[in-house]
Each structure stands twice: as structure tokens, then as C-alpha cells.
Design a protein around this motif. Structure first.
Motif, PDB file in Angstrom:
ATOM      1  N   GLN A  60       0.840  -1.198   0.000  1.00 47.44           N
ATOM      2  CA  GLN A  60       0.000   0.000   0.000  1.00 47.44           C
ATOM      3  C   GLN A  60       0.869   1.240   0.000  1.00 47.44           C
ATOM      4  O   GLN A  60       1.998   1.228   0.500  1.00 47.44           O
ATOM      5  N   THR A  61       0.326   2.289  -0.597  1.00 43.03           N
ATOM      6  CA  THR A  61       1.025   3.567  -0.623  1.00 43.03           C
ATOM      7  C   THR A  61       0.965   4.193   0.768  1.00 43.03           C
ATOM      8  O   THR A  61       0.195   3.753   1.632  1.00 43.03           O
ATOM      9  N   ASP A  62       1.755   5.224   0.955  1.00 42.59           N
ATOM     10  CA  ASP A  62       1.710   5.939   2.231  1.00 42.59           C
ATOM     11  C   ASP A  62       0.338   6.538   2.494  1.00 42.59           C
ATOM     12  O   ASP A  62      -0.041   6.754   3.642  1.00 42.59           O
ATOM     13  N   ALA A  63      -0.429   6.779   1.417  1.00 42.51           N
ATOM     14  CA  ALA A  63      -1.791   7.313   1.559  1.00 42.51           C
ATOM     15  C   ALA A  63      -2.798   6.213   1.880  1.00 42.51           C
ATOM     16  O   ALA A  63      -3.977   6.493   2.069  1.00 42.51           O
ATOM     17  N   GLY A  64      -2.343   4.943   1.919  1.00 39.50           N
ATOM     18  CA  GLY A  64      -3.224   3.841   2.276  1.00 39.50           C
ATOM     19  C   GLY A  64      -3.862   3.122   1.112  1.00 39.50           C
ATOM     20  O   GLY A  64      -4.670   2.211   1.312  1.00 39.50           O
ATOM     21  N   GLN A  65      -3.513   3.479  -0.127  1.00 44.30           N
ATOM     22  CA  GLN A  65      -4.083   2.817  -1.304  1.00 44.30           C
ATOM     23  C   GLN A  65      -3.408   1.460  -1.494  1.00 44.30           C
ATOM     24  O   GLN A  65      -2.182   1.381  -1.602  1.00 44.30           O
ATOM     25  N   VAL A  66      -4.197   0.397  -1.555  1.00 43.82           N
ATOM     26  CA  VAL A  66      -3.660  -0.941  -1.797  1.00 43.82           C
ATOM     27  C   VAL A  66      -3.347  -1.049  -3.290  1.00 43.82           C
ATOM     28  O   VAL A  66      -4.209  -0.810  -4.137  1.00 43.82           O
TER      29      VAL A  66
END
Length: 175
Positions: A60-66
Motif C-alpha cells: 500500500q502507498t503511504d496514503a493507504g491505497q492498496v
């Protein structure tokens, strides 16, 4: 781009088929395998089962996107990789390798002997990529479980001449 790897949670199950479908679009560039871009993905119930076993990890990205995942399952003293997918928008960034490292560590911690998988022998992001990580082709004729998986894949429609089984010994570090 910054990303992290974590164990999958049940809420991730609904997201993973979208990622798998996105990753599969790359097959449109593989002669004879274009149909895989529109084939079925792992079902949500199967994903929930594997997540419940604790053998699925997501990127996941640091923004929380899987943005990627790896699904595995333990068989005897080996951990089998069922699926590794990275969303098309995030491929070629090292995410796949990082995802493979998680089940490797899990298998090592559990005292398992190897990671296994089946894949295409002649598709650059399949067997050649896994070979770069240290996976080696194994003779499925002597590995009953892997032979059965390859046979099932052929019944599904995958070309037998292009499918192989691979193994990475836990005694071998990922390259």
C-alpha cells in the motif's frame, strides 16, 4: 514512490480482484495469452479464506491505497504462491519483489523448506523474473502436488507447453 507491505485484512478482499484484473492487462502484450487479460480473478470467498490463514500480504502507498498483493498457502513444508499482482499503474517499481519477500520470511519463520509456484516459462514478467529472484525450475513429474496444479491449469485452458513449476529454497536468499 513510498510503499509498505502489511498482512492483508478481510476488508482487502474486495480490493484485490481489481488489482489482479489491472495487472492481467499486461497479458494483452503476450502472443497467444491475450485472453488472460479478461479472464476470471481469484474470487472474494477464496481471498477471504486465504487472508484468514494469514498467508496474504498487500502493498500500500503511504496514503493507504492498496496497489499489490501476494496470496500464498501452506502445503506440507512448502508455501505455494497462488497469485502475485501489482496494479498496472505501479508496476516496475520493486513492489513485486518486496511482496515475495514477505512469504519468504513467513516460510522461514515457520521452518518451511521452500516457496513454490507455477508460471509461464516464456513470459518475461513470469519465469524469467522469478529466476532473477533465485527461483529454479523443478521437474513437476516428480512433484505430485505441482504436477496436479499444472494439470488443473491445462484443464482451465493454459497451454501445457508454456507452464512450469518453480521453487525457491528457504536456504537460498532472495536475490
Amino acid at each position: 514512490m513510498e510503499f509498505s507491505i502489511r498482512p492483508a485484512c478481510l476488508q482487502d478482499a474486495a480490493l484485490l480482484p481489481v488489482i489482479e484484473k489491472s495487472a492481467a492487462q499486461l497479458f494483452k502484450t503476450a502472443p497467444g495469452l491475450e485472453w488472460l487479460a479478461d479472464s476470471d480473478t481469484l474470487s472474494e470467498p477464496v481471498l477471504i479464506c486465504l487472508i484468514s490463514l494469514g498467508t496474504v500480504w498487500v502493498a500500500q502507498t503511504d496514503a493507504g491505497q492498496v496497489i499489490g498483493f501476494i496470496c500464498t498457502e501452506e502445503f506440507d513444508d512448502e508455501l505455494h504462491i497462488w497469485e502475485l499482482s501489482v496494479h498496472a499503474d505501479f508496476q516496475r517499481m520493486g513492489i513485486g519483489k518486496r511482496l515475495v519477500q514477505e512469504p519468504y520470511k513467513h516460510a522461514s519463520d515457520r521452518g518451511l523448506s521452500a516457496l513454490t509456484l507455477t508460471t509461464f516459462s516464456d513470459v518475461s514478467w513470469n519465469a524469467p523474473w522469478y529466476a532473477q529472484l533465485g527461483f529454479q525450475i523443478v521437474s513437476a513429474s516428480v512433484e505430485q502436488r505441482l504436477r496436479q496444479l499444472l494439470d488443473a491449469e491445462v484443464k482451465y485452458g493454459l497451454p501445457a507447453s508454456r507452464r512450469i513449476a518453480m521453487r525457491l529454497s528457504i536456504a537460498t536468499a532472495i536475490k
